[in-house]
Write an enzyme that holds these catalytic residues in place. Sequence first.
Site, PDB file in Angstrom:
ATOM      1  N   GLU A  58      -7.650   3.125  14.239  1.00 30.72           N
ATOM      2  CA  GLU A  58      -6.964   4.551  13.618  1.00 30.72           C
ATOM      3  C   GLU A  58      -7.654   5.761  14.152  1.00 30.72           C
ATOM      4  OE1 GLU A  58      -5.420   4.020   9.924  1.00 30.72           O
ATOM      5  OE2 GLU A  58      -3.752   2.939  10.489  1.00 30.72           O
ATOM      6  N   GLU A 115      -0.323  -3.797  11.674  1.00 29.77           N
ATOM      7  CA  GLU A 115      -0.640  -3.827  10.282  1.00 29.77           C
ATOM      8  C   GLU A 115       0.918  -3.616   9.535  1.00 29.77           C
ATOM      9  OE1 GLU A 115      -3.729  -1.132   8.707  1.00 29.77           O
ATOM     10  OE2 GLU A 115      -4.863  -1.748  10.454  1.00 29.77           O
TER      11      GLU A 115
HETATM   12  C1  GLA Z   1      -4.672   1.710   7.852  1.00 29.69           C
HETATM   13  C2  GLA Z   1      -6.243   1.042   8.241  1.00 29.69           C
HETATM   14  C3  GLA Z   1      -6.414  -0.168   7.284  1.00 29.69           C
HETATM   15  C4  GLA Z   1      -6.096   0.150   5.931  1.00 29.69           C
HETATM   16  C5  GLA Z   1      -4.735   0.446   5.693  1.00 29.69           C
HETATM   17  C6  GLA Z   1      -4.370   0.594   4.193  1.00 29.69           C
HETATM   18  O1  GLA Z   1      -3.793   1.244   8.541  1.00 29.69           O
HETATM   19  O2  GLA Z   1      -6.003   0.725   9.545  1.00 29.69           O
HETATM   20  O3  GLA Z   1      -7.565  -0.344   7.665  1.00 29.69           O
HETATM   21  O4  GLA Z   1      -6.813   1.208   5.495  1.00 29.69           O
HETATM   22  O5  GLA Z   1      -4.446   1.432   6.440  1.00 29.69           O
HETATM   23  O6  GLA Z   1      -2.813   0.888   4.333  1.00 29.69           O
END
Ligand code: GLA
Length: 670
Positions: A155, A306
């Site tokens: 991210e 995710e």
């Molecule tokens: C993001 C991150 C993860 C985690 C999630 C929690 O997507 O990539 O490492 O922190 O959020 O929702």
Amino acid sequence: MEAGTPISKKAPFIWHGGDYNPEQWSREVWQEDFRLMQKAGVTAVSLGIFSWVSLQPAEDRFTFEWLDEILDGLHDHGIRAILATPSAAQPAWMSQKYPQMLRSDERGVRNEHRGRVNYCPNSPEYRRFSGQMARMLAERYKGHPALILWHISNEYGGRCLCDTCAESFRQWLQQKYGTLDELNARWWTAFWSHTYTDWSQIMPPRAQGEIHTHGLNVDYFRFMTDSQLACYRNERDIIRSITPDIPITTNLMGAYKPLDYRKWAKEMDVIAWDCYPRPNQSPGEIAFMHDTHRGLKDGQPFLLMEQTPSSQNWQEINALKRPGVLRLWSYLAVAHGADSVLYFQWRRGRGGCEKLHGAVIEHSGSSDTRVFREVSQIGEELKQLGDAIIGTRLKSRVGILFDWDNWHAADDAIGPVWNKRYYETVCRHYLAFYRRNVPADVVFPDSDFSQYDVLVAPMMYMVKPGLAEKVEAFTAKGGTFVCTYFSGIVDETDLAFENGYPGPFSRVLGIHVEEIDALYEGQTNTIVMSDGSGSYSCRHLADLLHLESAEAIATYGSDFYQGMPALTRHAYGEGCAYYVASDPDDACLDRLYGDIMRSHGIAPVLEAPSGVEIAVRYQGDQAITFVLNHHSQPATVDLDGSDYHDLLTGQTVSGALSLDGYGVGILITH
Ligand code: GLA
Ligand code: ZN
């Protein structure tokens, strides 16, 4: 990537699994993890994402042995690895020894070591260390049979306003503008005596500094996108030179304003994104985000990297996904082009700020849980689906235009209202098609529009060079172009067009806008259809416009501009262009787009009750039809007379498909 090709030939199925953090756990737990992963039908996990200090505990010390063991263990259990580089969070020793690597805040003040994504993207040390680690990982694991994908960092985001970035920004500007005179002209710096007489006077838009030069602001956003992308490319190029056949990605974040993901997409082999809907976000709004990510690489399938299996933890209130909703939203992603169902996180950590974030394995360590059972059901079903869906594409005849530069520029403009609602507005136009179960692609100014019959450009405040010409060519060939209020106002450096609004779109739209009214919260006007068929409410902004060669199909119902055009239509070449002068209610959008779809013969493949979604992926001409019941109550969809096979139940369905609350069907014709 060719249609029909899997992301990795080593894993030709829909990947199921998620973020795995073995470095937080003991060897005994690893064995239990492998066992439970198999039980849940996990086929791929992402690992190494935040493992930097576990891999490099000191500048000259490397400890890969645990990762060797984990990769071998995964492989022994038939689980594939999405291997991350750990560069999203540098070790404390690194921040301490090379403090210039730390990110600075909005005032340019250097942060201390903390959290994650706390590095300066222009720091030479950061680039050197992250590159070194990427090289060592790629060299060590290039032949590992479990490895299917590289996941660079995590991210990317935010921005840095440090002195290193300030210097790089000046170089970036010199490249872009050549001379200071040109920069001053393009940024209109004579305003308030802001003319620069030396490059060294240019600073990032720090909170206590220059924040009113819009050309600077939008350029800093572009520069930050380029700076962070350069970090990605640095690692990617090293890895690619060592493992040319393993695809490379990073995880994007949906409607994330600080980075221009269209630029990123060009550098990524496959799009991956983390789907965390806001509380109460509707399935249509989630679908819009999936479609945005699919559009980033012009329709190529993407990875749902995710999603939480149960609840998030960083919203104000974090409700559980209701029973069945995880499964429904997993197939929602797949229906819109995802070739994976991955979760954050496999196992809840005992400490740290994500210990209360949803996970497949909760602190109890038990698999006797609702969430584990739902995950296992999905695992079982994905196994049954095999390779039936992967690599297949959606087909749409509607394109919705979205642009990150425009988002920044429109929001930055001071007046006529503070909140421009750009993203929300684009989504509202998209939803008019979604409600009808008509697929729409999200497209960008540099996309190829030729496959579309309808192109919708909500609030295109900034019109970059070449866009209007492309729109004219699209319309002249028979396309329908729809544009709205607050469009065609500035060029790519935020200078207003001199020939009036909607600037370069004036010719195709056949109108000119004289004034823009802003409506107070709760204040509305009406859009009265000229054919007497009814009237609709409108709000927010209202353009006061004059017809050139267009005709009015609706006029305002009240105020001093009563009777002036509110919806216009302009025949242009073989096509036509509509202008929506204010922000209409959904009924008006349904009416307008209903008419437009009818004129092009665009219809959903199946009629379904409201709240039941139909989406189709195609394997050549073979349709794979997803039927998604977004209601908690059962629903029935009438089929079109053909016999279908439901890939999830293995049953033949004819006449009608009945679904439970939150139920899903995936149908192919016999
Ligand atoms: C993001 C991150 C993860 C985690 C999630 C929690 O997507 O990539 O490492 O922190 O959020 O929702
Ligand atoms: Zn910096």
